[in-house]
Design a protein around this motif. Structure first.
Motif, PDB file in Angstrom:
ATOM      1  N   GLU A 161       0.843  -1.185   0.000  1.00 50.22           N
ATOM      2  CA  GLU A 161       0.000   0.000   0.000  1.00 50.22           C
ATOM      3  C   GLU A 161       0.883   1.241   0.000  1.00 50.22           C
ATOM      4  N   TYR A 162       0.279   2.368  -0.355  1.00 49.49           N
ATOM      5  CA  TYR A 162       0.963   3.654  -0.278  1.00 49.49           C
ATOM      6  C   TYR A 162       1.305   3.964   1.173  1.00 49.49           C
ATOM      7  N   VAL A 163       2.528   4.457   1.391  1.00 53.58           N
ATOM      8  CA  VAL A 163       2.977   4.826   2.731  1.00 53.58           C
ATOM      9  C   VAL A 163       3.098   6.348   2.791  1.00 53.58           C
ATOM     10  N   PRO A 164       2.236   7.031   3.532  1.00 54.03           N
ATOM     11  CA  PRO A 164       2.301   8.493   3.614  1.00 54.03           C
ATOM     12  C   PRO A 164       3.659   8.974   4.114  1.00 54.03           C
ATOM     13  N   GLY A 165       4.055  10.153   3.615  1.00 50.23           N
ATOM     14  CA  GLY A 165       5.307  10.742   4.065  1.00 50.23           C
ATOM     15  C   GLY A 165       6.517  10.353   3.256  1.00 50.23           C
ATOM     16  N   HIS A 166       6.346   9.483   2.271  1.00 48.27           N
ATOM     17  CA  HIS A 166       7.455   9.061   1.404  1.00 48.27           C
ATOM     18  C   HIS A 166       7.156   9.463  -0.044  1.00 48.27           C
ATOM     19  N   ILE A 167       8.183   9.896  -0.752  1.00 46.71           N
ATOM     20  CA  ILE A 167       8.021  10.329  -2.142  1.00 46.71           C
ATOM     21  C   ILE A 167       7.496   9.184  -3.003  1.00 46.71           C
ATOM     22  N   VAL A 168       6.564   9.514  -3.914  1.00 50.75           N
ATOM     23  CA  VAL A 168       6.074   8.545  -4.892  1.00 50.75           C
ATOM     24  C   VAL A 168       6.757   8.827  -6.230  1.00 50.75           C
ATOM     25  N   HIS A 169       7.396   7.820  -6.790  1.00 53.53           N
ATOM     26  CA  HIS A 169       8.030   7.931  -8.097  1.00 53.53           C
ATOM     27  C   HIS A 169       7.069   7.375  -9.140  1.00 53.53           C
ATOM     28  N   VAL A 170       6.791   8.187 -10.166  1.00 56.65           N
ATOM     29  CA  VAL A 170       5.833   7.815 -11.203  1.00 56.65           C
ATOM     30  C   VAL A 170       6.594   7.630 -12.510  1.00 56.65           C
ATOM     31  N   SER A 171       6.533   6.418 -13.070  1.00 56.08           N
ATOM     32  CA  SER A 171       7.283   6.095 -14.289  1.00 56.08           C
ATOM     33  C   SER A 171       6.306   5.702 -15.382  1.00 56.08           C
ATOM     34  N   ALA A 172       6.534   6.174 -16.608  1.00 56.93           N
ATOM     35  CA  ALA A 172       5.603   5.876 -17.695  1.00 56.93           C
ATOM     36  C   ALA A 172       6.329   5.445 -18.962  1.00 56.93           C
ATOM     37  N   ASP A 173       5.708   4.517 -19.664  1.00 54.81           N
ATOM     38  CA  ASP A 173       6.154   4.113 -20.992  1.00 54.81           C
ATOM     39  C   ASP A 173       4.925   4.133 -21.901  1.00 54.81           C
ATOM     40  N   PRO A 174       4.795   5.149 -22.759  1.00 54.65           N
ATOM     41  CA  PRO A 174       3.580   5.276 -23.585  1.00 54.65           C
ATOM     42  C   PRO A 174       3.452   4.168 -24.618  1.00 54.65           C
ATOM     43  N   GLY A 175       2.219   3.744 -24.845  1.00 56.81           N
ATOM     44  CA  GLY A 175       1.874   2.769 -25.868  1.00 56.81           C
ATOM     45  C   GLY A 175       0.379   2.840 -26.090  1.00 56.81           C
ATOM     46  N   TYR A 176      -0.124   2.068 -27.054  1.00 56.85           N
ATOM     47  CA  TYR A 176      -1.556   2.191 -27.329  1.00 56.85           C
ATOM     48  C   TYR A 176      -2.207   0.932 -27.880  1.00 56.85           C
ATOM     49  N   SER A 177      -1.705   0.423 -28.998  1.00 56.44           N
ATOM     50  CA  SER A 177      -2.480  -0.507 -29.819  1.00 56.44           C
ATOM     51  C   SER A 177      -2.492  -1.946 -29.316  1.00 56.44           C
ATOM     52  N   ARG A 178      -3.677  -2.530 -29.340  1.00 52.92           N
ATOM     53  CA  ARG A 178      -3.822  -3.956 -29.046  1.00 52.92           C
ATOM     54  C   ARG A 178      -3.266  -4.786 -30.194  1.00 52.92           C
ATOM     55  N   LEU A 179      -3.356  -4.268 -31.419  1.00 52.05           N
ATOM     56  CA  LEU A 179      -2.889  -5.015 -32.595  1.00 52.05           C
ATOM     57  C   LEU A 179      -1.386  -5.259 -32.548  1.00 52.05           C
ATOM     58  N   THR A 180      -0.645  -4.286 -32.016  1.00 49.91           N
ATOM     59  CA  THR A 180       0.809  -4.436 -31.914  1.00 49.91           C
ATOM     60  C   THR A 180       1.223  -4.957 -30.541  1.00 49.91           C
ATOM     61  N   GLU A 181       0.243  -5.379 -29.737  1.00 52.63           N
ATOM     62  CA  GLU A 181       0.483  -5.902 -28.386  1.00 52.63           C
ATOM     63  C   GLU A 181       1.238  -4.898 -27.527  1.00 52.63           C
ATOM     64  N   SER A 182       0.915  -3.618 -27.744  1.00 53.82           N
ATOM     65  CA  SER A 182       1.524  -2.555 -26.965  1.00 53.82           C
ATOM     66  C   SER A 182       0.641  -2.241 -25.763  1.00 53.82           C
ATOM     67  N   ALA A 183       1.112  -1.359 -24.899  1.00 50.97           N
ATOM     68  CA  ALA A 183       0.334  -0.941 -23.742  1.00 50.97           C
ATOM     69  C   ALA A 183       0.900   0.373 -23.233  1.00 50.97           C
ATOM     70  N   TYR A 184       0.048   1.173 -22.612  1.00 46.65           N
ATOM     71  CA  TYR A 184       0.495   2.372 -21.910  1.00 46.65           C
ATOM     72  C   TYR A 184       0.686   1.953 -20.462  1.00 46.65           C
ATOM     73  N   ALA A 185       1.931   1.997 -19.998  1.00 51.83           N
ATOM     74  CA  ALA A 185       2.252   1.498 -18.663  1.00 51.83           C
ATOM     75  C   ALA A 185       2.699   2.632 -17.755  1.00 51.83           C
ATOM     76  N   VAL A 186       2.141   2.649 -16.550  1.00 56.60           N
ATOM     77  CA  VAL A 186       2.560   3.594 -15.515  1.00 56.60           C
ATOM     78  C   VAL A 186       2.775   2.808 -14.227  1.00 56.60           C
ATOM     79  N   VAL A 187       3.969   2.867 -13.662  1.00 63.01           N
ATOM     80  CA  VAL A 187       4.243   2.191 -12.398  1.00 63.01           C
ATOM     81  C   VAL A 187       4.586   3.248 -11.347  1.00 63.01           C
ATOM     82  N   CYS A 188       4.081   3.048 -10.138  1.00 58.02           N
ATOM     83  CA  CYS A 188       4.270   3.998  -9.048  1.00 58.02           C
ATOM     84  C   CYS A 188       4.918   3.275  -7.873  1.00 58.02           C
ATOM     85  N   TRP A 189       5.984   3.835  -7.344  1.00 59.36           N
ATOM     86  CA  TRP A 189       6.740   3.132  -6.319  1.00 59.36           C
ATOM     87  C   TRP A 189       7.331   4.096  -5.300  1.00 59.36           C
TER      88      TRP A 189
END
Length: 380
Positions: A161-189
């Protein structure tokens, strides 16, 4: 001794226990009753529809389902469950467990157990991987997985779970199409006590950046958390429209630092983090347990399904089968080339960007430097 009357495929005991045999080839015959106990023989050879039908039957009687069989290859629903239910977090989540019985557990056939001469002969004639799978009941890793040797679902999946008081790092790799098996991914840590904890992920297809960003911002922690962001270096490109960096800044107020990370550098960074510290017994990174929860009466996948599937720890959330970030390999299993296939790696790459943006390519995270050193499934 159990006194019983045997009639065809049915056994009736004088204790009013009735045992019936059914064929899994005809699903309709499985839908007629709600037994207290179901035993599926050679479960690995049955279809997943058989599993679903059996689960429906025991749900009505609050019964027990036992699946028995031999592992067949590195993928498939049976293998997925065998691996999943070895992890304590999944055992608690699913109320299930895996019991692994190696061939040499049968002491009547192999009186020497693990050191029996017959077992020793098998060990000489088989590869270590095949011996582990066929004799010891250890599920084979998906062939060619980039992190097959470092990632272990039993170690790296935890309820987070999110722990208050600690910085959240947000990382993204843009993508879109199901045909190319791509995805828009965002991970938070966050980094908690020297350990990277990926507690939130958005992993979507056929969604534009503003839609994905809106979904990330709906998380209850977003409004009050201090955040830092990173994105693929291509995120600053315009291509006749606002860049991904500009879209994130406009929609969320978060500046996403464009970050270039070489493939080899990114892989090595994540391998270091996946490593278990021999002193503390903890890995450098853990991920929120992929699971299904009921939200307002609707079943919803939550947790790190995207990066979990790319690392080989769970099925792909879009296809419900294995889609692992892998090396190209030949028919004999040998790795071809020195670069993995650029597929099924969207959350993995997103994670690279922010880790490297924050900490560079150093072998360990700075925060770790100051640490004080202190359901039942049976197969064979």
């Amino acid at each position: 001794m159990l006194a019983a009357c045997v009639c065809g495929s049915e056994v009736c005991s004088h204790d009013r226990i009735t045992v019936r045999t059914k064929s899994a080839k005809d699903l309709e015959t499985l839908a007629m009753e709600a037994p207290r106990y179901i035993l599926v023989s050679e479960g690995a050879q049955a279809s997943v529809e058989v599993l679903w039908k059996c689960e429906e039957r025991i749900m009505r009687s609050d019964g027990v389902l036992r699946l028995v069989g031999t592992l067949e290859g590195p993928v498939g629903w049976y293998v997925d469950l065998a691996v999943r239910w070895e992890a304590p977090a999944f055992q608690e989540e699913d109320d299930a467990e895996t019991v692994r019985l190696p061939t040499y557990a049968n002491l009547a056939k192999f009186p020497g157990g693990k050191d029996d001469p017959k077992i020793a002969d098998f060990r000489k004639r088989m590869s270590a991987e095949r011996f582990a799978e066929r004799i010891e009941g250890v599920a084979a890793k998906p062939r060619g997985g980039v992190f097959a040797h470092e990632f272990d679902a039993r170690v790296h999946f935890q309820r987070l779970e999110y722990v208050p008081g600690h910085i959240v790092h947000v990382s993204a790799d843009p993508g879109y199409s199901r045909l190319t098996e791509s995805a828009y991914a965002v991970v938070c840590w966050q980094v908690i006590e020297g350990q990277v904890r990926v507690f939130h992920e958005v992993y979507e297809q056929e969604m534009l950046a503003p839609q994905v960003i809106e979904k990330v911002m709906r998380a209850p922690w977003w409004a009050n958390a201090e955040k830092r962001g990173a994105i693929d270096v291509a995120g600053k490109q315009h291509q006749m429209m606002p860049s991904q960096v500009e879209v994130w800044l406009e929609e969320s107020g978060l500046f996403m630092q464009p970050q270039a990370v070489g493939i080899t550098e990114g892989i090595e960074r994540l391998r270091v983090l996946l490593r278990v510290d021999p002193v503390t017994g903890r890995p450098g990174v853990v991920f929120d347990l992929p699971r299904v929860e009921s939200v307002a009466g609707v079943e919803k996948k939550v947790g790190c399904w995207g990066i979990g599937s790319e690392l080989g720890g769970c099925v792909n959330p879009f296809t419900d089968d294995a889609r692992v970030y892998s090396w190209a390999h030949g028919a004999d299993g040998s790795v071809l080339g020195d670069t993995p296939r650029d597929r099924y790696n969207h959350s993995v790459k997103a994670f690279y960007y922010c880790i490297v943006a924050e900490y560079g390519h150093a072998r360990e995270l700075p925060q770790r430097a100051g640490l004080a050193r202190k359901a039942v499934l049976t197969y064979w």
